[in-house]
Design a protein around this motif. Structure first.
Motif, PDB file in Angstrom:
ATOM      1  N   THR A   1       1.334  -5.979   5.671  1.00 15.11           N
ATOM      2  CA  THR A   1       0.458  -6.010   4.468  1.00 15.11           C
ATOM      3  C   THR A   1       0.954  -6.206   3.099  1.00 15.11           C
ATOM      4  O   THR A   1       2.302  -6.601   3.284  1.00 15.11           O
ATOM      5  CB  THR A   1      -0.020  -4.512   4.156  1.00 15.11           C
TER       6      THR A   1
ATOM      7  N   LEU B   1       3.389  -1.592   6.375  1.00 13.64           N
ATOM      8  CA  LEU B   1       2.339  -0.051   6.622  1.00 13.64           C
ATOM      9  C   LEU B   1       2.898   0.717   7.157  1.00 13.64           C
ATOM     10  O   LEU B   1       2.455   2.158   7.042  1.00 13.64           O
ATOM     11  CB  LEU B   1       1.021  -0.812   6.364  1.00 13.64           C
TER      12      LEU B   1
ATOM     13  N   ASP C   1       2.465  -6.898  -0.822  1.00 20.64           N
ATOM     14  CA  ASP C   1       2.179  -6.193  -2.210  1.00 20.64           C
ATOM     15  C   ASP C   1       0.960  -6.743  -3.116  1.00 20.64           C
ATOM     16  O   ASP C   1       0.889  -6.264  -4.455  1.00 20.64           O
ATOM     17  CB  ASP C   1       3.620  -7.276  -2.750  1.00 20.64           C
ATOM     18  N   ASP C   2       0.659  -8.193  -3.082  1.00 29.85           N
ATOM     19  CA  ASP C   2      -0.722  -8.465  -3.924  1.00 29.85           C
ATOM     20  C   ASP C   2      -0.432  -9.879  -3.637  1.00 29.85           C
ATOM     21  O   ASP C   2      -0.105 -10.862  -3.348  1.00 29.85           O
ATOM     22  CB  ASP C   2       0.413  -8.554  -5.380  1.00 29.85           C
TER      23      ASP C   2
ATOM     24  N   ASP D   1      -6.476   2.592   6.125  1.00 34.10           N
ATOM     25  CA  ASP D   1      -5.974   2.381   4.422  1.00 34.10           C
ATOM     26  C   ASP D   1      -6.854   0.802   3.512  1.00 34.10           C
ATOM     27  O   ASP D   1      -6.967   0.191   4.709  1.00 34.10           O
ATOM     28  CB  ASP D   1      -4.312   1.815   4.745  1.00 34.10           C
TER      29      ASP D   1
ATOM     30  N   ARG E   1      -4.917  -2.657   1.114  1.00 34.10           N
ATOM     31  CA  ARG E   1      -4.040  -3.540   1.580  1.00 34.10           C
ATOM     32  C   ARG E   1      -4.257  -4.599   2.392  1.00 34.10           C
ATOM     33  O   ARG E   1      -5.289  -4.167   3.421  1.00 34.10           O
ATOM     34  CB  ARG E   1      -2.859  -3.311   1.880  1.00 34.10           C
TER      35      ARG E   1
END
Ligand code: FE
Ligand code: CA
Length: 530
Positions: free
Chosen positions: A500, A514, A502-503, A478, A481
């Protein structure tokens, strides 16, 4: 050896004796006008009977130039309130070592948590929590470690550390890119002051900036760290004694790379909870660019053998970067005559030999898990096509003979459960470690978890599906993230959760899992659990 080199060494040896408390000198009382502990506290490099306690004073807390040594009192206790059984001592912080102290209380009990704090004058530091390793022969039930890397200031906030701390790990493994030397002009979130970093003062200021982050400070204060580095602690893509990208103004004629590297290494030592021995060895070296010996061998009782590697300081320069440029690039091996040259090394010959011995000792001690904690992706990752394979030449892919020596060593010593942890690529990659990455039917030797970044961006949209298709030994990837990994070891299995955010552009970001993977002991097989 130059005269100035000799002076620097003498000066640092004196400062080191002060900062570890080995030399007791009278220090003038310092009049404080601010908080001297603005960089917080940290601990690291635990042994079964000791641990390094670190802090660095902020000289802005007193009148600049008013003193050249500040007495730092330290305390360590099993109880949070320092009520009884308090051990204490004094060290001297000096300008020569950036006002840092690294004290090492001895004869502690093994496998135990402790609290510690520092005092300058009337000012107390925050209280830190740390622990010693279990006794070497102890049958311990579990080990929880957090692994993380790559915290580029301008790319986001360090919320990942706030969540990592909630996991209550025994240990943090930091796998490189603790600071970035960039000016931050392409900032996505916040701009680091000071521009490009080249000099000792600039490196020190960059560490002070990063360490002003409360979430990072709190993680340091919560448990001991084992640290290795990658390139950005010095310069993007540098390799051993070869500079990478980003020249100082006026070029290297004005300011040699050896000087820059020595300054960066000193600032690294000053700011990380490293044992004084890594600097002592460096100061005894007669080479101009003083090395800093980071690789280390840590036994978590009889459960896990942690081998901390340095994949940056001793490596040969990257092969066949386009146009003979410095630094890294994507390379088609068939057009690169030196690609497979067995003389090229990632760890350097000395560290390779050390690793052989350490693997043999771990196997002899019958430890179920062997963790190779290093800075980058181990497994082959063809980013070209089937008929035009291309590889990034800065990672292990660019050093295939060295990687083969590593996997052969794992086989030769019959290391029962190798677990490779890495960073650098700013993406989560999970895969099987192969004896021979060129052979699709190769034996599987172990597992690999290369972690995403705390904050550093990963440039691209998600390109991982195509890469997973082409590189079947990886089972999960991935690139979108940011976060960290949590690894729980027991005798029966390893459980790894990829956590991970979100922002990353928000300091109050939340965290999710995740994916989760189990690895039953002795099976070398990744099982996806969630
Ligand atoms: Fe990085
Ligand atoms: Ca890197």
């Amino acid at each position: 050896m130059s005269r100035s080199g000799w002076h620097r060494r003498q000066w640092l040896q004196w400062a080191l004796a002060c900062a570890t408390g080995a030399l007791a000198l009278p220090a003038r009382a310092v009049r404080l006008r601010g908080n001297p502990f603005a960089s917080g506290v940290a601990s690291g490099a635990p042994s079964a009977d000791g641990v390094v306690l670190w802090t660095r004073l902020d000289p802005q807390a007193w009148q600049e130039g008013s003193t050249d040594a500040v007495a730092v009192h330290w305390e360590l206790c099993e109880h949070e309130h320092f009520a009884q059984g308090v051990r204490s001592g004094q060290a001297l912080a000096t300008a020569a070592l950036g006002w840092s102290v690294h004290v090492q209380p001895q004869h502690l009990e093994s496998g135990r948590w402790y609290f510690y704090r520092f005092r300058v004058g009337e000012a107390w530091s925050p209280t830190g929590r740390t622990r010693t390793l279990p006794a070497p022969e102890a049958a311990v039930q579990r080990l929880r470690l957090v692994y993380a890397s790559c915290q580029r200031w301008e790319d986001g906030y360090f919320a990942a550390w706030r969540h990592a701390r909630q996991e209550s790990p025994d240990l943090v493994l930091f796998l490189g890119d603790y600071i970035y030397e960039y000016p931050g002009t392409h900032s996505r979130v916040r701009v680091p002051p000071g521009g490009w970093v080249y000099t000792l003062e600039q490196y020190r200021a960059r560490y002070a900036l990063y360490k002003s982050d409360p979430d990072l400070q709190a993680m340091h204060a919560a448990c001991p760290w084992l640290c290795t580095w990658d390139d950005h602690e010095v310069q993007n893509d540098y390799a051993g004694e070869h500079p990478g990208d980003g020249e100082p103004p006026g070029g290297w004629e004005r300011y040699s790379f050896a000087q820059r590297r020595a300054a960066a290494y000193q600032a690294y030592y000053e700011n990380m909870p490293l044992p004084a021995s890594v600097l002592v060895r460096s100061l005894q070296s007669l080479e101009q660019s003083a090395p800093l010996c980071l690789h280390a061998d840590v036994a978590w009782g009889r459960l896990a053998h942690l081998l901390l590697l340095d994949t940056r300081q001793y490596k040969d320069r990257q092969a066949c970067t386009k146009g003979g440029r410095r630094g890294s690039g994507l390379v088609e091996p068939r057009y690169c005559p030196v690609w497979d040259d067995p003389a090229r090394s990632m760890l350097g010959r000395e560290q390779e030999a050390w690793l052989e011995q350490a693997l043999a000792q771990g196997v002899a001690a019958r430890m179920p898990w062997t963790v190779l904690a290093q800075s980058t992706l181990l497994g082959a990752r063809n980013v070209g096509s089937e008929d035009k394979p291309r590889y990034w030449n800065d990672g292990w892919d660019g050093y295939p003979a060295a990687r083969a020596r590593l996997t052969q060593a794992l086989q030769r010593h019959r290391v029962p459960n190798p677990v490779v942890l890495g960073g650098d690529v700013h993406e989560n990659w999970v895969g099987h470690v192969l004896a021979d990455y060129a052979d699709p039917n190769s034996a599987v030797l172990g597992v690999e978890f290369c972690g995403t970044s705390i904050s550093s961006h990963s440039g691209k949209a998600d390109h991982t599906a195509a890469l997973l298709e082409r590189n079947k030994h990886f089972v999960f990837a991935d690139s979108l993230r940011r976060g960290y990994g949590v690894a729980d070891f027991t005798e029966q299995e390893l459980l790894v959760r990829l956590r991970t955010l979100d922002d990353v552009t928000r300091s109050d970001a939340s965290v999710q899992t995740l994916a989760t993977f189990g690895v039953p002991a002795g099976q070398h097989r990744l099982q996806r659990r969630s």
